[in-house]
Design an enzyme around this catalytic site. Sequence first.
Site, PDB file in Angstrom:
ATOM      1  N   GLU A 103      -2.344  -4.278 -56.035  1.00 32.03           N
ATOM      2  CA  GLU A 103      -2.490  -5.372 -56.998  1.00 32.03           C
ATOM      3  C   GLU A 103      -1.107  -5.807 -57.507  1.00 32.03           C
ATOM      4  O   GLU A 103      -0.905  -6.957 -57.860  1.00 32.03           O
ATOM      5  CB  GLU A 103      -3.407  -4.962 -58.169  1.00 32.03           C
ATOM      6  CG  GLU A 103      -4.019  -6.159 -58.891  1.00 32.03           C
ATOM      7  CD  GLU A 103      -5.097  -5.798 -59.907  1.00 32.03           C
ATOM      8  OE1 GLU A 103      -4.770  -5.232 -60.964  1.00 32.03           O
ATOM      9  OE2 GLU A 103      -6.287  -6.096 -59.641  1.00 32.03           O
TER      10      GLU A 103
ATOM     11  N   HIS B  28     -10.399  16.003 -41.493  1.00 39.33           N
ATOM     12  CA  HIS B  28     -11.589  16.007 -40.635  1.00 39.33           C
ATOM     13  C   HIS B  28     -12.186  14.612 -40.544  1.00 39.33           C
ATOM     14  O   HIS B  28     -13.351  14.462 -40.178  1.00 39.33           O
ATOM     15  CB  HIS B  28     -12.596  17.025 -41.167  1.00 39.33           C
ATOM     16  CG  HIS B  28     -12.015  18.405 -41.217  1.00 39.33           C
ATOM     17  ND1 HIS B  28     -12.044  19.269 -40.144  1.00 39.33           N
ATOM     18  CD2 HIS B  28     -11.306  19.038 -42.187  1.00 39.33           C
ATOM     19  CE1 HIS B  28     -11.413  20.389 -40.460  1.00 39.33           C
ATOM     20  NE2 HIS B  28     -10.947  20.270 -41.701  1.00 39.33           N
TER      21      HIS B  28
ATOM     22  N   LYS C 198     -13.623 -14.519 -58.432  1.00 35.57           N
ATOM     23  CA  LYS C 198     -14.335 -14.512 -59.722  1.00 35.57           C
ATOM     24  C   LYS C 198     -14.880 -15.910 -60.013  1.00 35.57           C
ATOM     25  O   LYS C 198     -16.006 -16.063 -60.477  1.00 35.57           O
ATOM     26  CB  LYS C 198     -13.382 -14.118 -60.861  1.00 35.57           C
ATOM     27  CG  LYS C 198     -12.969 -12.672 -60.893  1.00 35.57           C
ATOM     28  CD  LYS C 198     -12.118 -12.405 -62.132  1.00 35.57           C
ATOM     29  CE  LYS C 198     -11.421 -11.067 -62.087  1.00 35.57           C
ATOM     30  NZ  LYS C 198     -10.468 -10.853 -63.149  1.00 35.57           N
TER      31      LYS C 198
ATOM     32  N   LYS D   5      -9.200  -5.198 -71.566  1.00 35.56           N
ATOM     33  CA  LYS D   5      -8.084  -5.916 -72.189  1.00 35.56           C
ATOM     34  C   LYS D   5      -8.573  -7.275 -72.697  1.00 35.56           C
ATOM     35  O   LYS D   5      -8.274  -7.682 -73.800  1.00 35.56           O
ATOM     36  CB  LYS D   5      -6.962  -6.063 -71.160  1.00 35.56           C
ATOM     37  CG  LYS D   5      -5.732  -6.740 -71.683  1.00 35.56           C
ATOM     38  CD  LYS D   5      -4.593  -6.645 -70.673  1.00 35.56           C
ATOM     39  CE  LYS D   5      -3.403  -7.472 -71.149  1.00 35.56           C
ATOM     40  NZ  LYS D   5      -2.287  -7.427 -70.214  1.00 35.56           N
TER      41      LYS D   5
ATOM     42  N   GLU E 103     -18.152  -7.522 -65.126  1.00 31.50           N
ATOM     43  CA  GLU E 103     -18.773  -6.217 -64.885  1.00 31.50           C
ATOM     44  C   GLU E 103     -18.881  -5.425 -66.194  1.00 31.50           C
ATOM     45  O   GLU E 103     -19.925  -4.840 -66.519  1.00 31.50           O
ATOM     46  CB  GLU E 103     -17.933  -5.406 -63.887  1.00 31.50           C
ATOM     47  CG  GLU E 103     -17.881  -5.983 -62.491  1.00 31.50           C
ATOM     48  CD  GLU E 103     -16.702  -6.934 -62.297  1.00 31.50           C
ATOM     49  OE1 GLU E 103     -16.266  -7.569 -63.287  1.00 31.50           O
ATOM     50  OE2 GLU E 103     -16.240  -7.053 -61.152  1.00 31.50           O
TER      51      GLU E 103
ATOM     52  N   GLY F  61      -2.995  -4.232 -67.179  1.00 33.81           N
ATOM     53  CA  GLY F  61      -4.190  -3.385 -67.043  1.00 33.81           C
ATOM     54  C   GLY F  61      -3.922  -2.110 -66.258  1.00 33.81           C
ATOM     55  O   GLY F  61      -4.280  -1.007 -66.672  1.00 33.81           O
ATOM     56  N   ARG F  62      -3.241  -2.245 -65.116  1.00 35.56           N
ATOM     57  CA  ARG F  62      -3.025  -1.068 -64.265  1.00 35.56           C
ATOM     58  C   ARG F  62      -1.904  -0.169 -64.777  1.00 35.56           C
ATOM     59  O   ARG F  62      -1.583   0.845 -64.158  1.00 35.56           O
ATOM     60  CB  ARG F  62      -2.793  -1.500 -62.811  1.00 35.56           C
ATOM     61  CG  ARG F  62      -1.692  -2.520 -62.613  1.00 35.56           C
ATOM     62  CD  ARG F  62      -1.741  -3.141 -61.219  1.00 35.56           C
ATOM     63  NE  ARG F  62      -0.786  -4.236 -61.065  1.00 35.56           N
ATOM     64  CZ  ARG F  62      -1.031  -5.503 -61.406  1.00 35.56           C
ATOM     65  NH1 ARG F  62      -2.198  -5.851 -61.930  1.00 35.56           N
ATOM     66  NH2 ARG F  62      -0.119  -6.443 -61.215  1.00 35.56           N
TER      67      ARG F  62
HETATM   68  O1  F6P Z   1      -9.377  -7.447 -61.324  1.00 38.31           O
HETATM   69  C1  F6P Z   1      -8.338  -7.909 -62.087  1.00 38.31           C
HETATM   70  C2  F6P Z   1      -8.187  -7.227 -63.405  1.00 38.31           C
HETATM   71  O2  F6P Z   1      -7.641  -8.190 -64.256  1.00 38.31           O
HETATM   72  C3  F6P Z   1      -7.329  -5.990 -63.358  1.00 38.31           C
HETATM   73  O3  F6P Z   1      -5.971  -6.264 -63.253  1.00 38.31           O
HETATM   74  C4  F6P Z   1      -7.714  -5.347 -64.631  1.00 38.31           C
HETATM   75  O4  F6P Z   1      -7.261  -4.036 -64.711  1.00 38.31           O
HETATM   76  C5  F6P Z   1      -9.214  -5.492 -64.541  1.00 38.31           C
HETATM   77  O5  F6P Z   1      -9.401  -6.781 -63.986  1.00 38.31           O
HETATM   78  C6  F6P Z   1      -9.978  -5.332 -65.824  1.00 38.31           C
HETATM   79  O6  F6P Z   1      -9.621  -6.288 -66.773  1.00 38.31           O
HETATM   80  P1  F6P Z   1     -10.027  -6.119 -68.295  1.00 38.31           P
HETATM   81  O7  F6P Z   1      -9.336  -4.912 -68.826  1.00 38.31           O
HETATM   82  O8  F6P Z   1      -9.574  -7.374 -68.966  1.00 38.31           O
HETATM   83  O9  F6P Z   1     -11.523  -5.962 -68.367  1.00 38.31           O
END
Ligand code: F6P
Length: 534
Positions: A351, A382, A494, A205, A211, A265-266
Amino acid sequence: MPPPASTPAWQALADHHRAAAGSHLRDLLGDDKRTEALTFALGGLCLDLSKNRLTPDTLALLIALADERGVAARRDAMAAGEAINATEDRAALHMALRGRAEDGFAVGGTPVQGEVQAVLDHMADFVAGVENGTRTGATGKPFTDVINIGIGGSDQGPRIACRALAPYRRRGLTPRFVSNVDATDLTEALEACDPETTLFVVSSKTFTTQETMTNAMTARRWLTGALGSDAVAKHFCAVTTNDDAARDFGIGDDALFGFWDWVGGRYSVWSAIGLPLALTLGMNLFRDFLAGARDMDRHFLETPLAENLPVLLALAGIWNRNFERAAAHTVLPYDQLLDGLPDYLQQLEMESNGKAVDRDGAPVAQPTAPVVFGQAGTNGQHAFYQLLHQGTDLISADFIAAVAPAHPAGDHHDKLLANFLAQPAALALGRKAGPGVPPHKQFPGNRPSTAILLDRLDPHTFGMLLALYEHKVFVQGVIWNVNSFDQFGVELGKELAGPLTRALAQGVEAPGLDASTRSLLARIRRARSGGDGS
Ligand code: F6P
C-alpha cells in the site's frame, strides 16, 4: 527529481551488477570476513545480509545511491513534521507516537508530544478501569472479551501485535478481531462472546469505512438486543480522528480516543489504535513496545547510512528488486506467533510503495514494490517453497526467528531453528549436477535471502522489528521517488461498490456497468429469485 535509473549511482550499480553476473553465493559464502561485514545488530536484533548476492562493494555503491537520492534529508524532513505526504498535504509523524518530550517532534511548528501523552494517559486510565473492575459492562460484570472492529491499518497492527505478544497477555481478557464485511467474521466472534462481558473497540481513522461501520452497527444491534440501548456507552469505545461521527454512534467522550491526520492507517498501531494490545498486555508492556520502536527510530535518525539497519535492509531490497529483478518478496517468520507478519507487511509495503507514478506525477521508470507474500515456517516449506528453490522466478526472502522459544517443549525449538538455518542455506548454495543428481533433483541456488534474528520476541524487540520495516519502506519510497503515505489505488473499487450495493440491496439499476459485471450481477439476481443463475 530525476528518475533513479538515470543517476550516476544507479548506472554504477548496473555496471557492478553486470561485472558480478557470474558470481555465485556458494563462492561468496566461503568468506567469513564478508559475512562479518554484512552482519549488523541493534540491541536484541541482528540483521544478516550476507546471503544476498552482494558484497561490501555493492553496499558502498548502494549507499552512494541513497546519498544521491537524498535519503538523509527526506528522513530529517519526515522527523521535522514537514508535509512529506504531499498529495494529501500531511506530515507522516508516526515516530512521535513513540517519542519522548526531548525528541521535539512538531507538526507545522506545533509540538505534538503533549497531545500524544494525553491520549496515552487516557488509555492508561481506561485500561486500569477495565483491569480493576471500575469499568464494567452495563450489568456490572467485568469484561472478558474485547472485539476490535476495524480494517486495514485499523486492524492489522493490533491484530498481529496481540498475536505476537500473546505469551505476555494478562489473563481474563481475550482479544478478538473482526474486519471483513462478510458477516461470517462478526458472527463467529459474537458466537464466542456474551453481550454482558464484551467490550467493542471501533477503530477507524475516518469512521466512514464501509466494512467497519457495517460491522459496528450489527454489533450494536446484537448488544442492544440483549441489554438495551443504554448499554452502548458502556460497551463501545472508539479510536478515530472523526469524533463527531463516533459520538453520533453513541460513544461517550470517556471512551473516545483520538489520533491525528499525520498518522497513516498502516503506521497507526502505536497510537490508540493499539488499544486492544494495551488492554490485553497492560500499559507498561504497551509502553515497552513503543520504547522498542523508539530505539529503532533513534538509530534510524542518528546512525550513518552505512551502519543504519533500516537503510541497509531497504538497499538490499532495492538491489534484489531492481538489479536482480526479483519478481516478489517473501516474508518467512520461523515463529508461529509471527504468522500474521506477512499480511501486515503486505499492507505496509504494497500500500505504501505499490505505485507507478512518482512524486512529480511522472510514470516511474523502474519497478517499485514487489509482490509481498509469506507464511510461518515451517508450514510454508510444505506449500510454496518448491517454487522458491526450483521455480523460474527469482524471489527474495526475509527469514525471521527468535533465539529464545516462547514455549519451551522438548526439541521443538531446535528443530524450528534448524529449519530457519537450513532453508536459506539451501536457497543460497543449491545442489549441482553430478552422479545420481538428475535435472529434477538439481537446485540452482544463488537465491537471495536476509536473516533477522531476535534474541527473543518480547514487546520491546517486536516494536523494534515493526519500526525497522516501517523505515525500510520509507527509504525505498525515497529512492523510487514515490509518495509512500497515500493510497489512492484503493479508491476506485470503493466508488464502484456504492452503486452496486444499491443495485443488490434495493434492486435498482447500476449505471455504466461493463458487460461482464452486468452479467454477473444478473446471475446473482436470478439465483436469488429462485432460479439456478443460468
Ligand atoms: O483501504 C484503504 C484504507 O484507507 C487503509 O489505508 C486504512 O488502513 C483502511 O482503509 C481503514 O481505514 P479507516 O481507519 O479510516 O477505517
